[in-house]
Design a protein around this motif. Structure first.
Motif: not given
Ligand code: PHE
Length: 341
Positions: A29-56
């Protein structure tokens, strides 16, 4: 990016399948859903994505999160169920096995006989009166019509204490004096049970300590016929409704006349056997009419009052009832003996 998310999902679900205990489940659970999981990182870095990509991407990540959370719950429930099944199997109780018998406490055979004796005498209106086991020579002998140096004292080998005149009672008869002095001039109907002590060589037939049950009735116009009738009635209730009884002349200093009561041998029915030593009779008690001197010592005027007394040994009666041939068994506390009763 979407591919990356899918890969994370695949890896997570594959890992989850392999998990066999709840500790690793938490780590997952920590590995995949925790604060420092890969998925959380993607959310954290949403700013790097294009406007179109973000909602998807956002939707994708959240969908996967939900999927993983659900899978986590399902796996957790399965693991719990598994561990219950495992413990049920390993702690399996075979209900077809015979049970182990409990060690049940039970009454000592002498106590069982004593209680039966109590209840019979209670039915006949006799109360229980107890007196001390450490007794004065005066009560054990003198007041029972056996002054110092009286030859009859030899019938009772005595334990003396270091205090002159203080002994262990050799029979329950001193209780006669105690109860008379407590009750005079009222009529008396009591039994006096208790432990007695004699300075004997211990053998299969003699112990240094044993119980006696004394009985005493005092009143106006009590006769030997009352003694015979009452004791015969006792024997019938104690042994058998049809048991034969007989009275043999005896001598005790504190009763006059004195007797011993025999019952017909219940082993051989009077034919003669080793238990009754081929006489057909078993002696069960000593008795007699209370001696006038003893009545007087108890505070009753022998011109007005009379009475009868008796004394029996419950261990001896138990031995006869169960054909026990060694009196030492009573205080040995050997389970193999006690368990039989
Ligand atoms: N006390 C006598 C004994 O110990 C028994 C007995 C009691 C006899 C009462 C007569 C009356 O042997």
């Amino acid at each position: 990016m979407q591919e990356q998310i899918e890969k994370i999902g695949e890896a997570a679900l594959a890992d989850l399948k392999e998990i066999g205990e709840s500790a690793s489940l938490q780590a997952w659970k920590v590995q995949y859903l925790g604060r420092s999981a890969a998925l959380s990182k993607i959310l954290d870095n949403m700013g790097d994505l294009t406007k179109e990509e973000r909602p998807i991407v956002g939707r994708k990540v959240n969908e996967l999160k939900n999927t993983l959370q659900e899978a986590f719950a399902v796996r957790g429930a399965a693991l719990r169920e598994e561990s219950i099944q495992k413990s049920l199997l390993s702690e399996k109780v075979d209900i077809t096995l015979p049970g182990r018998e409990l060690n049940r406490g039970r009454l000592h055979p002498a106590t069982q006989t004593l209680r039966k004796i109590y209840s019979i005498w209670a039915d006949m209106g006799f109360q229980i009166f107890r007196s001390r086991e450490v007794e004065l020579d005066e009560y054990n002998f003198e007041l029972l019509n056996m002054p110092e140096h009286h030859p009859a004292r030899d019938m009772w080998d005595t334990f003396h204490t270091t205090t002159p005149g203080v002994i262990l009672r050799t029979h329950t008869s001193p209780g006669q004096i105690h109860v008379m002095r407590a009750r005079a001039p009222e009529p008396i109907r009591v039994i006096l049970p208790g432990m007695c002590y004699r300075y004997e060589q211990i053998t299969s037939r003699a112990e240094i300590q044993f119980n006696q049950v004394e009985g005493l009735a005092v009143g106006r116009s009590i006769t030997f016929a009352d003694l015979k009738g009452t004791l015969t009635s006792f024997a019938r209730r104690m042994f058998d409704q049809n048991v034969g009884t007989r009275f043999r002349a005896q001598h005790f200093p504190f009763t006059e006349p004195s007797a011993e009561m025999d019952i017909e041998c219940f082993i051989c029915g009077g034919q003669g056997c080793s238990v009754c030593k081929y006489t057909g009779w078993l002696e069960i008690l000593g008795c007699g009419m209370v001696h006038p001197t003893v009545l007087e010592n108890g505070g009753y005027d022998p011109a007005e009052f009379s009475g009868f007394a008796f004394g029996m040994g419950p261990e001896r009666i138990t031995m006869l009832l169960h054909q026990i041939d060694d009196i030492r068994a009573f205080w040995k506390n050997d389970w193999r003996f006690l368990e039989q009763f």
